[in-house]
Scaffold this motif. Sequence first.
Motif, PDB file in Angstrom:
ATOM      1  N   ALA A 200       0.812  -1.221   0.000  1.00 12.92           N
ATOM      2  CA  ALA A 200       0.000   0.000   0.000  1.00 12.92           C
ATOM      3  C   ALA A 200       0.841   1.264   0.000  1.00 12.92           C
ATOM      4  O   ALA A 200       0.375   2.328  -0.427  1.00 12.92           O
ATOM      5  CB  ALA A 200      -0.927   0.006   1.219  1.00 12.92           C
ATOM      6  N   CYS A 201       2.077   1.179   0.479  1.00 11.99           N
ATOM      7  CA  CYS A 201       2.943   2.346   0.584  1.00 11.99           C
ATOM      8  C   CYS A 201       4.366   1.869   0.808  1.00 11.99           C
ATOM      9  O   CYS A 201       4.625   0.667   0.917  1.00 11.99           O
ATOM     10  CB  CYS A 201       2.493   3.263   1.730  1.00 11.99           C
ATOM     11  N   VAL A 202       5.280   2.812   0.881  1.00  7.98           N
ATOM     12  CA  VAL A 202       6.679   2.525   1.215  1.00  7.98           C
ATOM     13  C   VAL A 202       7.034   3.376   2.426  1.00  7.98           C
ATOM     14  O   VAL A 202       6.930   4.616   2.373  1.00  7.98           O
ATOM     15  CB  VAL A 202       7.622   2.858   0.048  1.00  7.98           C
ATOM     16  N   LEU A 203       7.407   2.751   3.531  1.00  5.47           N
ATOM     17  CA  LEU A 203       7.854   3.510   4.695  1.00  5.47           C
ATOM     18  C   LEU A 203       9.221   4.098   4.377  1.00  5.47           C
ATOM     19  O   LEU A 203      10.216   3.394   4.329  1.00  5.47           O
ATOM     20  CB  LEU A 203       7.912   2.623   5.938  1.00  5.47           C
ATOM     21  N   HIS A 204       9.233   5.389   4.159  1.00  6.83           N
ATOM     22  CA  HIS A 204      10.431   6.058   3.648  1.00  6.83           C
ATOM     23  C   HIS A 204      11.232   6.752   4.739  1.00  6.83           C
ATOM     24  O   HIS A 204      12.466   6.807   4.658  1.00  6.83           O
ATOM     25  CB  HIS A 204      10.021   7.086   2.600  1.00  6.83           C
ATOM     26  N   GLY A 205      10.534   7.330   5.737  1.00  4.89           N
ATOM     27  CA  GLY A 205      11.299   8.067   6.716  1.00  4.89           C
ATOM     28  C   GLY A 205      10.477   8.580   7.878  1.00  4.89           C
ATOM     29  O   GLY A 205       9.297   8.262   8.050  1.00  4.89           O
ATOM     30  N   LEU A 206      11.137   9.399   8.693  1.00  7.09           N
ATOM     31  CA  LEU A 206      10.561  10.022   9.880  1.00  7.09           C
ATOM     32  C   LEU A 206      10.764  11.523   9.760  1.00  7.09           C
ATOM     33  O   LEU A 206      11.820  11.976   9.309  1.00  7.09           O
ATOM     34  CB  LEU A 206      11.235   9.492  11.144  1.00  7.09           C
TER      35      LEU A 206
END
Length: 473
Positions: A200-206
Amino acid sequence: MAVLSAPGAGLKEKLRAEFVGMTLQDVIPVPSAVLDLAKLEVNCQRMLDATDRLGILWRAHIKSHKTTELTRLQVGDTRMTHVSIIASTVVEAENILPLLREYQVNGRTVNLLLAFPLFPSAVSRLARFSAELGPASLSILVDHPDQLASAAAITRASGGHAPLVFIKIDAEYGRAGVVPSSPACAELVDAALAAEKAGACVLHGLYAHAGHSYGSRGNWAAMDYLVKEFEMLSSVAAVVRDKSPDHPLVLSAGATPTATTIQHPRVLAGLDGDNESTATSTHKVKSIFNTSKLAGLTLEVHAGVYPTLDIQQLATHARDSSLMTCKDIAISIVAEVASVYPGRGADGTTEALVHAGTLALGREPVAGKGGDYSGWGVVMSWGAAAEAPGPGPDFPLVHGGWQVGRISQEHGILAWKGRKEDEVPLRVGDRVRIWPNHSCIAGAGFDWYLIVDGRNKGREDEVVDVWPRWRGW
């Protein structure tokens, strides 16, 4: 993709035909918002140079000005580096899309982050944006697990382009985001990793924004906020890595005070601070940079108001005084003196009425302490007020000259701060230029900026261009 509020066709050309070649003393509309191109270019280049020197990523926020022209300066128009943009409204994303497409054609990769926690009504428009620019072109911000359903909807509606996700961390500002080490933060990390696994998405950062750094005062003070931002992001990165070892992450921190503090000459030269406190700050910054690189984390800074600056940023003293004085402020509001009231001010000083009130200057005070400057704008040393003092090195505690002392919708009341015998006279019909407290808010009252160039000796007040602003949400 339809741009919902792009300036009308030919508007820029019409405005240029009307205003280019005129001066700020001519019969231009008042109030008018003015930007000095020379100062904008210097302020933008300083940020590009600082991030290049430190080897960290740079993401330019465009909400302050909402123009294509200034965005070009922020990302370095002729560079071939990755272009990272932040928008606060969907309409900013829609209007900057043609420029991002231009950069793609020229071989630059691009990404835009909507820096407001994702809301459902934005899905269809963001999906069109993502479909236009392709994979990895769109980033979104989340601070609640329920927002990930909208991320999945963007993926489906864009043709399978999964948005990059930044988890918004509350860096003690209390505006948006999850608190590190809280159950809500752990729950969101779990949800984001699950959404990533489902495609569903790509966890890219904070992502963190230390908006409370606007209250910092003194050389180096804002660096402590930057250190705290990265420390908090690093603590959440450890939580992610505990659940998903070696997961790549970008740690994005910043606000104009914290981001511009990296421009300090000692930071760029790799030297320690000039006393024990500042030495500690620089050691912490270096340690964070080194530790993050060893851990495979990527650091990024972001900021928005730094190209124009304003009275608020001057008050923070986030940068060395060689890099930040009132002469570095690129925005001013031209106003006209409509009336004069001798003896009405404090200690028998004069007050003057200008046709520039809340709608032209904004009504946001400078964050400060008792005794500090508490006006709504400072009159620039220019024109009839050329002999009036501007803010000096002890601002905002020490402040004098002509200031906007009171304000209502259309009315601005100029008050003289200082001894009556030192008062610089103003007359009906005089034009003044006012540095606003907050350029983002001041700019919102105008449809375009008049551009001057302080490098044009003898013609510093001549309009050389006009930049239409985007409107809407």
